[in-house]
Design an enzyme around this catalytic site. Structure first.
Site, PDB file in Angstrom:
ATOM      1  N   ASP A  30       0.768  -1.067   0.049  1.00  0.00           N
ATOM      2  CA  ASP A  30       0.028   0.070  -0.209  1.00  0.00           C
ATOM      3  C   ASP A  30       0.870   1.274  -0.004  1.00  0.00           C
ATOM      4  O   ASP A  30       1.872   1.421   0.870  1.00  0.00           O
ATOM      5  CB  ASP A  30      -0.730   0.049   1.231  1.00  0.00           C
ATOM      6  N   ASN A  86     -12.920  -3.877   1.935  1.00  0.00           N
ATOM      7  CA  ASN A  86     -13.911  -2.837   2.077  1.00  0.00           C
ATOM      8  C   ASN A  86     -14.770  -2.927   0.690  1.00  0.00           C
ATOM      9  O   ASN A  86     -14.236  -3.253  -0.466  1.00  0.00           O
ATOM     10  CB  ASN A  86     -13.548  -1.420   2.191  1.00  0.00           C
ATOM     11  N   GLN A  93     -14.700   1.876   1.179  1.00  0.00           N
ATOM     12  CA  GLN A  93     -13.807   1.565  -0.021  1.00  0.00           C
ATOM     13  C   GLN A  93     -13.450   2.914  -0.880  1.00  0.00           C
ATOM     14  O   GLN A  93     -14.636   3.571  -1.464  1.00  0.00           O
ATOM     15  CB  GLN A  93     -14.528   0.545  -1.098  1.00  0.00           C
ATOM     16  N   HIS A  99      -9.944  -5.409  -3.418  1.00  0.00           N
ATOM     17  CA  HIS A  99      -8.669  -5.687  -3.032  1.00  0.00           C
ATOM     18  C   HIS A  99      -8.712  -6.165  -1.522  1.00  0.00           C
ATOM     19  O   HIS A  99      -9.633  -5.849  -0.802  1.00  0.00           O
ATOM     20  CB  HIS A  99      -7.881  -4.415  -2.972  1.00  0.00           C
ATOM     21  N   HIS A 101      -6.808  -5.976   2.137  1.00  0.00           N
ATOM     22  CA  HIS A 101      -5.739  -5.613   2.995  1.00  0.00           C
ATOM     23  C   HIS A 101      -5.311  -6.521   3.819  1.00  0.00           C
ATOM     24  O   HIS A 101      -6.168  -7.166   4.537  1.00  0.00           O
ATOM     25  CB  HIS A 101      -6.422  -4.338   3.846  1.00  0.00           C
TER      26      HIS A 101
END
Ligand code: 5GP
Ligand code: ZN
Length: 138
Positions: A30, A86, A93, A99, A101
């Protein structure tokens, strides 16, 4: 999707710190992490969210999460982790490309993943359970 940041990362148009990739997914750091070692697992195909993804692909992405998480734990020497996913802006989101995390957690790290708890009655719980079960055709 031409205006999707993660599609641009997948095509190489935007650079990313890539940890792993195969023909259907890419695992990156990230860029604005909640904690050191915050990892994102992305499908290469543009799929917005959990409501649109092929469940089998989601399964393979979560399998990858379960393989990468212990390696992160040993590499970064943490004991705790949030696995977060999310869906939609109300749910937090911000990038509309599915995706997962993987967020390492350290004592007193200030990361906040929490919610207030509703105080429902047993009959309210039962009503909710029944309405969902009645619609599930697995
Ligand atoms: P979401 O809020 O949609 O669940 O998560 C999106 C994540 O993408 C955020 O944690 C954010 O920091 C990350 N992010 C946003 N832009 C970029 C970028 O250009 N590169 C990378 N590697 N991560 C990004
Ligand atoms: Zn995309």
């Amino acid at each position: 999707m031409s205006d999707c940041i993660f599609c641009k990362i997948i095509s190489g148009e935007i650079p990313s710190a890539t940890v792993y990739e195969n023909d259907e997914c890419k695992v990156i750091l990230d860029r604005f992490p909640s904690n050191k070692g915050h990892v994102l697992i992305l499908p290469k195909e543009h799929v917005a969210n959990i409501f649109e993804i092929d469940p089998a692909l989601a399964g393979r992405l979560f399998t990858l999460a379960a393989k990468i998480a212990p390696v992160m734990k040993d590499t970064f020497r943490f004991e705790n982790m949030n696995v977060l996913q999310n869906n939609g802006p109300v749910a937090g989101q911000t990038v509309s490309h599915f995706h997962i995390h993987l967020i390492p957690r350290y004592e007193n790290d200030g990361v906040n993943v929490s919610w207030k708890q509703l105080d429902l009655t047993d009959s309210e719980i039962e009503e909710i359970r029944k309405s969902l079960t009645d619609n599930l055709n697995l």
